[in-house]
Write a protein that holds these residues in place. Structure first.
Motif, short mmCIF file in Angstrom:
data_model
loop_
_atom_site.label_atom_id
_atom_site.label_comp_id
_atom_site.label_asym_id
_atom_site.label_seq_id
_atom_site.Cartn_x
_atom_site.Cartn_y
_atom_site.Cartn_z
N HIS A 23 1.06 1.62 3.30
CA HIS A 23 1.87 0.44 3.03
C HIS A 23 1.03 -0.83 3.04
O HIS A 23 0.18 -1.01 3.93
N PHE A 27 7.09 -2.10 6.58
CA PHE A 27 7.92 -1.10 5.93
C PHE A 27 8.36 -0.06 6.95
O PHE A 27 7.54 0.50 7.67
N ALA A 43 7.46 -4.86 -1.22
CA ALA A 43 6.90 -3.55 -0.87
C ALA A 43 5.84 -3.19 -1.90
O ALA A 43 5.97 -3.50 -3.09
N ASN A 45 3.62 0.33 -2.00
CA ASN A 45 3.31 1.58 -1.32
C ASN A 45 2.46 2.50 -2.19
O ASN A 45 2.69 2.61 -3.40
N TRP A 119 8.14 -3.04 -5.00
CA TRP A 119 9.50 -3.56 -5.05
C TRP A 119 9.42 -5.08 -5.15
O TRP A 119 8.75 -5.73 -4.34
#
Length: 212
Positions: A23, A27, A43, A45, A119
């Protein structure tokens, strides 16, 4: 004007029997109030899935979800009736809008699957869910693959760029830049230095978010 380097070794990792996720931001179990995001990016990832492993059906809303497959193949289905296998070099943008469910799992026949997923907060909540995919050519230099005239992203001024870089690259013209090297795992967060030249110690595969 700031440039902050986030080394690969500094990022938290979530490990499950069928996947390992690194990450860039706070998160899940790795909550960090000092690292909740960068501009609208909440986000980022880096996932490695075993064949057949991954994420069973789960919900999202009010997110722009961008997925870039690095190796293997990712089987993706959603509540819009879409089903596809994303192969390396494929970008997908899913606008969750007022709500969707989807699943993401490594293809059983393709070995381990690695993908990066980001995101981004949309400009406004709600909206009509949608999905779009493309396989752009990114062999040399940075290519814009989402935002602007490329795949749509429901966040004005957000764009996503990918490219293989040998040593130096001029970054996009934007006040906020998040740069991730998928080879080294290092990342840079750059503020108020649009069009900055970045030098790499070794050839890299850069995934760049630019926010106006």
């Amino acid at each position: 004007m700031t440039l902050d380097l986030y080394a690969a070794s500094s990022r938290p990792v979530t490990r499950r029997p069928d996947r390992e996720t690194t990450h860039s931001f706070s998160f899940g179990e790795h909550y960090d109030p000092a690292n909740l995001g960068f501009g609208p990016l909440v986000a980022h990832n880096d996932d490695l899935l075993s064949p057949g492993g991954g994420y069973p059906t789960h919900p999202h809303r009010d997110l722009e979800i961008l997925t870039w497959v690095l190796s293997g193949a990712l089987v993706h289905t959603d509540s819009l009736g879409n089903s596809s296998v994303l192969e390396p070099g494929t970008v997908q943008v899913q606008s969750a809008g007022s709500g969707i469910t989807h699943s993401e799992q490594g293809d059983l026949a393709s070995g381990p699957t690695r993908f990066v997923q980001a995101w981004v907060r949309p400009d406004a909540p709600g909206g009509t869910p949608s999905r779009a995919e493309a396989a752009p050519m990114t062999d040399s230099g940075l290519v814009q693959v989402a935002g602007g005239s490329a795949l749509p992203v429901g966040a004005a001024g957000a764009s996503f760029w990918v490219g293989s870089v040998s040593s130096r690259v001029v970054l996009p013209e934007a006040p906020l830049l998040h740069v991730f090297d998928a080879i080294s795992g290092d990342a840079w967060r750059i503020r108020d230095e649009p069009g900055r030249e970045l030098s790499l110690a070794a050839p890299g595969l850069l995934l760049v978010w630019a926010f106006a």
